[in-house]
Design a protein around this motif. Structure first.
Motif, mmCIF file in Angstrom:
data_model
loop_
_atom_site.group_PDB
_atom_site.id
_atom_site.type_symbol
_atom_site.label_atom_id
_atom_site.label_comp_id
_atom_site.label_asym_id
_atom_site.label_seq_id
_atom_site.Cartn_x
_atom_site.Cartn_y
_atom_site.Cartn_z
ATOM 1 N N ARG A 145 20.004 83.566 37.223
ATOM 2 C CA ARG A 145 21.099 84.449 37.631
ATOM 3 C C ARG A 145 20.624 85.834 38.050
ATOM 4 O O ARG A 145 21.378 86.784 38.004
ATOM 5 C CB ARG A 145 22.121 84.532 36.481
ATOM 6 N N SER A 170 29.761 81.666 42.843
ATOM 7 C CA SER A 170 30.143 82.886 42.143
ATOM 8 C C SER A 170 29.702 84.083 42.970
ATOM 9 O O SER A 170 28.706 84.017 43.701
ATOM 10 C CB SER A 170 29.472 82.934 40.764
ATOM 11 N N ASP A 171 30.451 85.180 42.860
ATOM 12 C CA ASP A 171 30.051 86.427 43.512
ATOM 13 C C ASP A 171 29.000 87.174 42.700
ATOM 14 O O ASP A 171 28.344 88.082 43.204
ATOM 15 C CB ASP A 171 31.268 87.342 43.704
ATOM 16 N N GLU A 172 28.836 86.807 41.437
ATOM 17 C CA GLU A 172 27.953 87.552 40.544
ATOM 18 C C GLU A 172 26.504 87.083 40.602
ATOM 19 O O GLU A 172 25.587 87.872 40.334
ATOM 20 C CB GLU A 172 28.444 87.434 39.103
ATOM 21 N N GLN A 189 33.059 78.578 39.880
ATOM 22 C CA GLN A 189 33.561 79.641 39.009
ATOM 23 C C GLN A 189 34.634 80.499 39.680
ATOM 24 O O GLN A 189 34.782 81.681 39.367
ATOM 25 C CB GLN A 189 32.383 80.515 38.571
ATOM 26 N N ARG A 190 35.422 79.908 40.583
ATOM 27 C CA ARG A 190 36.411 80.689 41.322
ATOM 28 C C ARG A 190 37.843 80.177 41.148
ATOM 29 O O ARG A 190 38.702 80.455 41.982
ATOM 30 C CB ARG A 190 36.070 80.691 42.813
ATOM 31 N N GLY A 228 36.193 81.465 35.779
ATOM 32 C CA GLY A 228 37.357 81.713 36.612
ATOM 33 C C GLY A 228 38.605 81.712 35.742
ATOM 34 O O GLY A 228 38.590 82.193 34.610
#
Length: 246
Positions: A145, A170-172, A189-190, A228
C-alpha cells in the motif's frame, strides 16, 4: 478456472436485516453466507491466532466450491525488517490454517501503508513463504500500500514466485494490475451506502467483465468487497455473482 466473490468476514451487526434474515441464529451466519456467496476473506487471523478445530468448523459450514482467503498475522508483516519474520510466519501457518482443506484459498499478506519497497529485504521475506503446508499447496497474495511498490523489480519478485499482487480498487492505495501468478486477487473498496447494491449496475457490469478478463487462460479469480460502505458489501457481492452467473 473459477471466480470467487465475497466479503471480508461474516460477523457484522449491521448485516443482520439487510443480509441475514431477521431472527437468523448468529451461530449459523457463516452457513448462510456460504449459501449466498462464493468466498470470504477471514480477517480475524490478522489480529490473533485461532484453534485448528475452529478452522475445521468453518470448512464444514460452507459448501463444496466455496473458498476462504486467510489474512496473515500482522506480526509477520508489520515490522521494520521483514527478513526477521520467519518465526511469525511459521507460527501463523502452523496454527491450523490447513484444516480448511480444499476450501482454503490464498493467504493474504497485507503490509502497512508506510512500508516502503526495499528489494533485498522484501525478497528475503517472500523466500520465507512456503509453497506447501502440511502437504497442502499454498497460494500467496501480496497487498502492498505504498507507491514505492510501483516498481518493475517488485513485479518481477512476485512473478518469479507465482505470488499475486493484490489489485486494490481504492483512491488511497496504488493500483497494480500485473498478472504475476496463476490467480488474481482483488479488493474492491468503493461501495456506496446510497446504492442498494453498493455499486450501481454499470459498475457491476464493468467488474463482471474485468473478472472474466482476469480469468482468461484458466486463472482463478478471488474478488472481495471490502471497506467502503460495509453494510452494502454483501449485496454488492450477490449482485456480481448474479451477473457472472448470467
Amino acid at each position: 478456472m473459477s471466480i470467487h466473490v465475497g466479503i471480508g468476514g461474516w460477523t457484522y451487526e449491521p448485516w443482520r436485516g439487510p443480509f441475514y434474515p431477521p431472527g437468523h441464529p448468529q451461530k449459523r451466519e457463516l452457513e448462510y453466507a456460504g449459501q449466498h456467496l462464493t468466498g470470504i476473506e477471514i480477517n480475524g487471523t490478522y489480529y490473533g491466532s485461532q484453534k485448528p478445530e475452529t478452522f475445521a468448523s468453518w470448512a464444514e459450514a460452507v459448501p463444496d466450491g466455496f473458498r476462504f482467503s486467510v489474512k496473515a498475522s500482522r506480526f509477520a508483516t508489520n515490522r521494520k525488517r521483514l527478513a526477521d519474520a520467519a518465526g511469525s510466519v511459521e507460527k501463523f501457518l502452523a496454527q491450523g490454517v490447513t484444516r480448511l482443506g480444499a476450501r482454503l484459498g490464498p493467504i493474504l499478506w497485507q503490509f502497512m501503508a508506510t512500508k516502503r519497497f526495499e528489494r533485498d529485504d522484501f525478497a528475503s521475506f517472500l523466500d520465507l513463504l512456503p509453497e506447501t503446508q502440511d502437504g497442502l499447496p499454498l497460494r500467496h497474495a501480496l497487498e502492498v500500500r505504498h507507491e514505492s511498490f510501483c516498481d518493475p523489480d517488485f513485479v518481477d519478485l512476485a512473478r518469479e514466485r507465482n505470488m499475486a499482487i493484490v489489485f486494490a480498487d481504492s483512491d488511497e492505495f496504488p493500483r497494480i494490475d500485473e498478472p504475476t501468478a496463476d490467480f488474481t486477487y482483488a479488493r474492491l473498496q468503493r461501495s456506496r451506502e446510497d446504492v442498494e447494491t453498493g455499486y450501481d449496475d454499470k459498475a457491476l457490469d464493468r467488474w463482471a467483465k474485468q473478472a472474466r478478463d482476469w480469468a482468461q487462460g484458466g486463472r482463478d479469480v478471488y474478488l472481495f468487497f471490502i471497506a467502503g460502505a460495509k453494510v452494502r458489501n454483501p449485496a454488492a457481492a450477490q449482485a456480481l455473482i448474479e451477473k457472472l452467473g448470467s
